[in-house]
Design a protein around this motif. Structure first.
Motif, short mmCIF file in Angstrom:
data_model
loop_
_atom_site.label_atom_id
_atom_site.label_comp_id
_atom_site.label_asym_id
_atom_site.label_seq_id
_atom_site.Cartn_x
_atom_site.Cartn_y
_atom_site.Cartn_z
N ASP A 204 0.83 -1.22 0.00
CA ASP A 204 0.00 0.00 0.00
C ASP A 204 0.86 1.26 0.00
N VAL A 205 1.93 1.24 0.80
CA VAL A 205 2.78 2.42 0.93
C VAL A 205 3.68 2.63 -0.29
N LEU A 206 4.21 1.54 -0.82
CA LEU A 206 5.19 1.66 -1.90
C LEU A 206 4.59 1.70 -3.31
N LYS A 207 3.32 1.30 -3.45
CA LYS A 207 2.73 1.22 -4.79
C LYS A 207 2.79 2.55 -5.56
N PRO A 208 2.54 3.71 -4.92
CA PRO A 208 2.63 4.97 -5.68
C PRO A 208 4.02 5.21 -6.27
N ILE A 209 5.07 4.66 -5.64
CA ILE A 209 6.42 4.80 -6.19
C ILE A 209 6.65 3.73 -7.25
N ALA A 210 6.27 2.50 -6.93
CA ALA A 210 6.52 1.38 -7.83
C ALA A 210 5.80 1.55 -9.17
N ASP A 211 4.68 2.27 -9.18
CA ASP A 211 3.93 2.48 -10.42
C ASP A 211 4.54 3.55 -11.33
N ARG A 212 5.53 4.28 -10.80
CA ARG A 212 6.17 5.34 -11.60
C ARG A 212 7.13 4.73 -12.62
N ALA A 213 7.28 5.41 -13.74
CA ALA A 213 8.21 4.94 -14.77
C ALA A 213 9.65 4.96 -14.29
N ASP A 214 9.96 5.85 -13.34
CA ASP A 214 11.33 5.98 -12.84
C ASP A 214 11.51 5.31 -11.48
N ALA A 215 10.68 4.32 -11.18
CA ALA A 215 10.76 3.63 -9.89
C ALA A 215 12.17 3.06 -9.68
N ASP A 216 12.69 3.22 -8.47
CA ASP A 216 14.04 2.75 -8.17
C ASP A 216 14.04 1.26 -7.84
N SER A 217 15.19 0.64 -7.98
CA SER A 217 15.30 -0.81 -7.81
C SER A 217 15.03 -1.25 -6.37
N TYR A 218 15.39 -0.40 -5.40
CA TYR A 218 15.17 -0.76 -3.99
C TYR A 218 13.68 -0.89 -3.70
N THR A 219 12.91 0.10 -4.15
CA THR A 219 11.46 0.05 -3.95
C THR A 219 10.84 -1.15 -4.64
N LEU A 220 11.26 -1.41 -5.88
CA LEU A 220 10.72 -2.53 -6.64
C LEU A 220 11.06 -3.87 -5.98
N THR A 221 12.25 -3.95 -5.40
CA THR A 221 12.63 -5.18 -4.70
C THR A 221 11.77 -5.40 -3.46
N LEU A 222 11.55 -4.34 -2.68
CA LEU A 222 10.73 -4.46 -1.47
C LEU A 222 9.30 -4.86 -1.80
N ILE A 223 8.73 -4.20 -2.79
CA ILE A 223 7.33 -4.50 -3.11
C ILE A 223 7.23 -5.87 -3.78
N GLY A 224 8.25 -6.26 -4.53
CA GLY A 224 8.27 -7.59 -5.13
C GLY A 224 8.28 -8.68 -4.07
N ARG A 225 9.09 -8.49 -3.02
CA ARG A 225 9.14 -9.46 -1.93
C ARG A 225 7.81 -9.54 -1.19
N ALA A 226 7.14 -8.37 -1.08
CA ALA A 226 5.84 -8.35 -0.40
C ALA A 226 4.80 -9.15 -1.18
N PHE A 227 4.77 -8.96 -2.50
CA PHE A 227 3.87 -9.76 -3.34
C PHE A 227 4.20 -11.23 -3.26
N GLU A 228 5.48 -11.54 -3.23
CA GLU A 228 5.92 -12.93 -3.13
C GLU A 228 5.43 -13.56 -1.84
N LYS A 229 5.47 -12.79 -0.75
CA LYS A 229 5.02 -13.29 0.54
C LYS A 229 3.52 -13.63 0.50
N LEU A 230 2.80 -12.90 -0.36
CA LEU A 230 1.35 -13.14 -0.48
C LEU A 230 1.05 -14.15 -1.59
N ASP A 231 2.11 -14.80 -2.10
CA ASP A 231 1.97 -15.78 -3.18
C ASP A 231 1.34 -15.18 -4.43
N ASP A 232 1.61 -13.90 -4.64
CA ASP A 232 1.06 -13.21 -5.82
C ASP A 232 2.23 -12.96 -6.80
#
Length: 232
Positions: A204-232
């Motif tokens: 919820d917190v990181l999605k506004p950053i992750a949806d940006r075209a210039d999203a940084d790799s750190y944010t994408l890694t964190l949100i990716g791990r979160a989705f992985e934890k939810l089996d998504d």
């Protein structure tokens, strides 16, 4: 009104520096810079014009370009702690840690209880990984700067490093209500939520950053791990 004034007194340096500030308020930064240059040309010792020029140059051309203007301003008023602190912060952001530390010490030699000087030293210690020292320096600030977002962020970082993620999260969530577009704040809150295992909160917190075209790799890694934890 000020246009009339500078037209009537074209050799008045102070009138030009006042006019420059009006240009800033009007959003005309190029006009403000030109007015500042005129003020400095008329009086190279106009401290107000020099410090305003430093601020404008920092915003337009970067940290390094602004430093000579701050240094010129201090040559005019060497004991001006406000200018000294602005220069110290600029030194720090430009990677000149020793100069930043030296300048804050000069401030404390003039004002031994200066809160911002201790805060800047705390920032410097945290950047060096000396978190206990940073916390000790921040304690000297007390609650005098508690309304500043940068201070709240630093306190949250120190809480996270101490393993107090829940306390940091509470501080950051409150700040996010007033600064929803602060990307640094979102990254820090997202990281704290990730450390506690709150996958939904992290997303919820990181999605506004992750949806940006210039999203940084750190944010994408964190949100990716979160989705992985939810089996998504």
């Amino acid at each position: 009104e000020y246009q009339t004034l500078v037209a009537a007194t074209p050799k008045d340096s102070l009138a030009w520096s006042d006019f420059a500030r009006l240009r800033v308020y009007a959003g005309d930064l190029s006009g403000a810079i030109q007015a500042c240059r005129t003020a400095v040309e008329l009086n190279p010792r106009n401290h107000d014009a020099l410090t305003l020029m430093a601020e404008l140059v920092r915003g337009q051309f970067g940290l390094v370009a602004s430093i000579p203007w701050y240094e010129r301003a201090l040559e005019v008023e060497p004991g001006n702690t406000v200018t000294m602190l602005e220069l110290a912060a600029t030194y720090g952001d430009a990677g000149r840690a020793r100069d930043m530390l030296s300048m804050t010490r000069r401030v404390l030699a003039i004002d031994e209880k200066n809160a911002k000087a201790f805060y800047l030293q705390a920032v410097l210690a945290a950047r060096a990984g000396k978190y206990d020292l940073s916390r000790s320096l921040l304690n000297r600030v007390g609650d005098r700067l508690d309304t500043l977002a940068a201070v709240i962020l630093l306190k949250a970082v120190l809480e996270i490093k101490a393993g107090n993620e829940e306390l940091a999260i509470a501080q950051l969530r409150e700040l996010l209500l007033s600064q929803p577009d602060n990307l640094k704040l979102r990254r820090l809150l997202g990281a704290a939520l990730s450390r506690t295992g709150d996958a939904h909160g992290t997303i919820d917190v990181l999605k506004p950053i992750a949806d940006r075209a210039d999203a940084d790799s750190y944010t994408l890694t964190l949100i990716g791990r979160a989705f992985e934890k939810l089996d998504d």
